[in-house]
Design an enzyme around this catalytic site. Structure first.
Site, PDB file in Angstrom:
ATOM      1  N   CYS A  54       0.051   0.280  10.322  1.00 10.80           N
ATOM      2  CA  CYS A  54      -0.378  -0.768   9.388  1.00 10.80           C
ATOM      3  C   CYS A  54       0.765  -1.572   8.771  1.00 10.80           C
ATOM      4  O   CYS A  54       1.675  -1.009   8.146  1.00 10.80           O
ATOM      5  CB  CYS A  54      -1.210  -0.139   8.271  1.00 10.80           C
ATOM      6  SG  CYS A  54      -1.898  -1.397   7.163  1.00 10.80           S
TER       7      CYS A  54
ATOM      8  N   ARG B 190     -18.440  -2.525  17.627  1.00  9.24           N
ATOM      9  CA  ARG B 190     -17.666  -3.769  17.461  1.00  9.24           C
ATOM     10  C   ARG B 190     -16.383  -3.744  18.292  1.00  9.24           C
ATOM     11  O   ARG B 190     -15.599  -2.811  18.200  1.00  9.24           O
ATOM     12  CB  ARG B 190     -17.316  -3.984  15.981  1.00  9.24           C
ATOM     13  CG  ARG B 190     -16.533  -5.276  15.742  1.00  9.24           C
ATOM     14  CD  ARG B 190     -16.351  -5.580  14.267  1.00  9.24           C
ATOM     15  NE  ARG B 190     -17.604  -5.631  13.576  1.00  9.24           N
ATOM     16  CZ  ARG B 190     -17.871  -4.981  12.444  1.00  9.24           C
ATOM     17  NH1 ARG B 190     -16.944  -4.270  11.863  1.00  9.24           N
ATOM     18  NH2 ARG B 190     -19.057  -5.074  11.886  1.00  9.24           N
TER      19      ARG B 190
ATOM     20  N   CYS C 293       0.169   4.881   6.904  1.00  8.15           N
ATOM     21  CA  CYS C 293      -0.473   4.705   8.220  1.00  8.15           C
ATOM     22  C   CYS C 293       0.497   3.986   9.175  1.00  8.15           C
ATOM     23  O   CYS C 293       0.906   2.845   8.900  1.00  8.15           O
ATOM     24  CB  CYS C 293      -1.765   3.918   8.063  1.00  8.15           C
ATOM     25  SG  CYS C 293      -2.787   4.530   6.697  1.00  8.15           S
TER      26      CYS C 293
ATOM     27  N   CYS D 211     -19.576  -6.292   3.138  1.00  6.06           N
ATOM     28  CA  CYS D 211     -18.873  -5.076   3.552  1.00  6.06           C
ATOM     29  C   CYS D 211     -17.551  -5.051   2.803  1.00  6.06           C
ATOM     30  O   CYS D 211     -16.934  -6.109   2.627  1.00  6.06           O
ATOM     31  CB  CYS D 211     -18.614  -5.117   5.060  1.00  6.06           C
ATOM     32  SG  CYS D 211     -17.668  -3.684   5.661  1.00  6.06           S
TER      33      CYS D 211
ATOM     34  N   CYS E  58     -16.578  -9.320   5.240  1.00  4.15           N
ATOM     35  CA  CYS E  58     -15.924  -8.028   5.003  1.00  4.15           C
ATOM     36  C   CYS E  58     -14.638  -8.231   4.215  1.00  4.15           C
ATOM     37  O   CYS E  58     -13.756  -8.970   4.655  1.00  4.15           O
ATOM     38  CB  CYS E  58     -15.553  -7.371   6.326  1.00  4.15           C
ATOM     39  SG  CYS E  58     -16.924  -7.200   7.442  1.00  4.15           S
TER      40      CYS E  58
ATOM     41  N   CYS F 146     -19.702   1.833   8.134  1.00  9.31           N
ATOM     42  CA  CYS F 146     -18.962   1.182   9.222  1.00  9.31           C
ATOM     43  C   CYS F 146     -17.750   2.063   9.467  1.00  9.31           C
ATOM     44  O   CYS F 146     -16.885   2.178   8.593  1.00  9.31           O
ATOM     45  CB  CYS F 146     -18.546  -0.226   8.794  1.00  9.31           C
ATOM     46  SG  CYS F 146     -17.421  -1.034   9.968  1.00  9.31           S
TER      47      CYS F 146
ATOM     48  N   CYS G 222       0.832  -1.207   0.000  1.00  4.83           N
ATOM     49  CA  CYS G 222       0.000   0.000   0.000  1.00  4.83           C
ATOM     50  C   CYS G 222       0.872   1.266   0.000  1.00  4.83           C
ATOM     51  O   CYS G 222       1.837   1.363   0.765  1.00  4.83           O
ATOM     52  CB  CYS G 222      -0.920  -0.002   1.220  1.00  4.83           C
ATOM     53  SG  CYS G 222      -2.066   1.381   1.190  1.00  4.83           S
TER      54      CYS G 222
HETATM   55  N1  SAM Z   1      -6.678   0.533   2.847  1.00  2.00           N
HETATM   56  C1  SAM Z   1      -7.981   0.803   3.293  1.00  2.00           C
HETATM   57  C2  SAM Z   1      -8.047   1.956   4.255  1.00  2.00           C
HETATM   58  O1  SAM Z   1      -7.110   2.180   5.000  1.00  2.00           O
HETATM   59  O2  SAM Z   1      -9.091   2.623   4.293  1.00  2.00           O
HETATM   60  C3  SAM Z   1      -8.703  -0.399   3.874  1.00  2.00           C
HETATM   61  C4  SAM Z   1      -7.949  -1.391   4.737  1.00  2.00           C
HETATM   62  S1  SAM Z   1      -7.294  -0.772   6.280  1.00  2.00           S
HETATM   63  C5  SAM Z   1      -6.267  -2.117   6.788  1.00  2.00           C
HETATM   64  C6  SAM Z   1      -8.709  -0.758   7.366  1.00  2.00           C
HETATM   65  C7  SAM Z   1      -8.526  -0.316   8.786  1.00  2.00           C
HETATM   66  O3  SAM Z   1      -7.869  -1.328   9.534  1.00  2.00           O
HETATM   67  C8  SAM Z   1      -7.680   0.909   9.067  1.00  2.00           C
HETATM   68  O4  SAM Z   1      -8.367   2.101   8.852  1.00  2.00           O
HETATM   69  C9  SAM Z   1      -7.368   0.751  10.542  1.00  2.00           C
HETATM   70  O5  SAM Z   1      -8.349   1.395  11.325  1.00  2.00           O
HETATM   71  C10 SAM Z   1      -7.435  -0.776  10.747  1.00  2.00           C
HETATM   72  N2  SAM Z   1      -6.091  -1.303  11.076  1.00  2.00           N
HETATM   73  C11 SAM Z   1      -5.069  -1.473  10.228  1.00  2.00           C
HETATM   74  N3  SAM Z   1      -3.967  -1.949  10.867  1.00  2.00           N
HETATM   75  C12 SAM Z   1      -4.321  -2.076  12.166  1.00  2.00           C
HETATM   76  C13 SAM Z   1      -3.618  -2.499  13.338  1.00  2.00           C
HETATM   77  N4  SAM Z   1      -2.340  -2.867  13.286  1.00  2.00           N
HETATM   78  N5  SAM Z   1      -4.291  -2.535  14.502  1.00  2.00           N
HETATM   79  C14 SAM Z   1      -5.588  -2.148  14.557  1.00  2.00           C
HETATM   80  N6  SAM Z   1      -6.294  -1.733  13.489  1.00  2.00           N
HETATM   81  C15 SAM Z   1      -5.670  -1.679  12.307  1.00  2.00           C
HETATM   82 FE1  SF4 Z   2      -2.897   1.206   3.314  1.00  6.27          FE
HETATM   83 FE2  SF4 Z   2      -2.909   0.060   5.669  1.00  6.27          FE
HETATM   84 FE3  SF4 Z   2      -3.294   2.671   5.498  1.00  6.27          FE
HETATM   85 FE4  SF4 Z   2      -5.216   0.976   4.590  1.00  6.27          FE
HETATM   86  S1  SF4 Z   2      -4.508   1.224   6.691  1.00  6.27           S
HETATM   87  S2  SF4 Z   2      -4.422   2.810   3.580  1.00  6.27           S
HETATM   88  S3  SF4 Z   2      -3.917  -0.705   3.857  1.00  6.27           S
HETATM   89  S4  SF4 Z   2      -1.409   1.557   4.930  1.00  6.27           S
END
Ligand code: SAM
Ligand code: SF4
Ligand code: DTB
Length: 344
Positions: free
Chosen positions: A82, A282, A79, A150, A119, A210, A75
């Site tokens: 992530c 949730r 973030c 979802c 989802c 959501c 990606c």
């Molecule tokens: N890439 C898309 C986005 O960010 O909108 C969708 C997938 S992203 C993995 C979805 C959500 O997963 C993120 O917004 C975050 O809130 C949650 N998430 C990701 N990594 C996480 C982690 N290590 N612990 C808890 N929640 C996490």
């Molecule tokens: Fe990409 Fe992870 Fe951020 Fe979603 S949460 S936009 S998968 S880096």
């Protein structure tokens, strides 16, 4: 306490002027209101959360969703929490978008294990048109299996939201993640306003929202209150509110984040329940390392949904058997296709 309408002096909604079971939906929550809730003595906070929970829900009922990562890793976003960001030192291996048939086979397994919602998550900043068509085919196929659908695909414009709606999508997951003030410490590649814009495109398309956030990223209590305030002041409350406990993944900037007091996490669940009385709250990521007792307190605080199945997107979730045993010990049951029926 800011004024006479503070959460402490305010009558609980289940006992409000609108009647014994009337639920007062407010959209005017301030950060100070939520902070006052988070600061309540624990028994008082739990009592309020339970009173409100029982006015709208059966407190023994839990909705279960199963997650599948349909496009993992690589990606471009940054973030900090992530493992799928290509910008971190050790990010997960990048895969291509799964084939529709592979996704449908996983959805069938989830349905047979008792999930009511499936989802699908993709590690995208936003979907490309060609990929969105494939995701629409997945949505149609999963719906045909009798499951709610979802997806979480990153930012959407209104035309993309319309296409997903036409494919029959039930829910779109897009999290605010944290308070507007703390957000910049966690993500630099898209703004809070970008997220709010996507949420309004989803809402305007007629898709259920959501939307939640993450606790345990080094935010302070005001930031936690700010996240709940941001969610509870959306023009319409999200139908689902995932409260994630950070899954600390080595190699991400938050891999070594400090552990938080589990009772503070329970307080966040209670604050979400009190401020968004009709939403499914949730208990989302983070259950793998959470005791059964903490999870139980989250259910008592008003959480009535979980992710079910041994994987979240890239990290472990409790084994289905552990969840079945816990729900059984608590005399709780699941909505939709019942686990008992699925096991029979
Ligand atoms: N890439 C898309 C986005 O960010 O909108 C969708 C997938 S992203 C993995 C979805 C959500 O997963 C993120 O917004 C975050 O809130 C949650 N998430 C990701 N990594 C996480 C982690 N290590 N612990 C808890 N929640 C996490
Ligand atoms: Fe990409 Fe992870 Fe951020 Fe979603 S949460 S936009 S998968 S880096
Ligand atoms: C949400 O709020 N939590 C889920 C779902 N929406 C997409 C994701 C949790 C991801 C946890 C880290 C991982 O497994 O990669």
């Amino acid at each position: 306490m800011p004024d006479g309408s503070s959460p402490v002096s305010r009558p609980s909604s289940a006992m409000s002027a609108s009647g014994l079971t009337g639920v007062d939906i407010r959209h005017d929550w301030t950060v100070a209101d939520i902070q006052a809730l988070l600061d309540l003595p624990f028994p008082e906070l739990m009592f309020r959360a339970q009173t409100i929970h029982r006015a709208s829900f059966d407190p023994t009922d839990i909705q279960i969703s199963t997650l599948l990562s349909i496009k993992t890793g690589g990606c471009p976003e940054d973030c900090a929490y992530c493992p799928q960001s290509a910008r971190h030192e050790k990010s997960v291996k990048a895969d291509r978008l799964m084939a529709v048939e592979t996704v449908l086979a996983e959805a069938r397994k989830a349905r047979d294990a008792g999930a009511s919602r499936f989802c699908m998550g993709a590690a995208w900043r936003s979907p490309k048109e060609h990929d969105l068509e494939t995701v629409c085919a997945m949505v149609e196929g999963v719906k045909d299996l009798g499951l709610e659908t979802c997806v979480t695909l990153g930012m959407l414009d209104s035309a993309q939201a319309g296409k997903l709606k036409d494919a029959g999508l039930d829910y779109y997951n897009h999290n605010l993640d944290t308070s507007p003030e703390f957000y910049g410490e966690i993500i630099s590649t898209r703004t809070y306003q970008d997220r709010l814009d996507t949420l309004s495109h989803v809402r305007d398309a007629g898709i259920n929202v959501c939307c939640g956030g993450i606790v345990g990223m080094g935010e302070n209590e005001t930031d936690r209150a700010g996240l709940i305030a941001a969610l509870a002041t959306l023009p319409t409350h999200p139908e689902s509110v995932p409260i994630n406990l950070l899954v600390r993944v080595k190699g991400t900037p938050l891999g070594e984040a400090e552990e938080i007091d589990p009772l503070d996490f329970v307080r966040m669940i209670a604050a979400a329940r009190i401020t968004m009385p009709k939403s499914r709250v949730r208990l989302a990521a983070g259950r793998e390392n959470m005791s059964d007792e903490t999870q139980t307190l989250c259910f008592l605080a008003g959480a009535n949904s979980i992710f079910y199945g041994e994987r979240l997107l890239t990290t472990p979730n409790p084994q289905a058997q552990r969840d079945r045993v816990l729900l059984d010990r608590l005399g709780m049951h699941t909505t939709g296709i019942g686990l008992d029926a699925a096991q029979a």
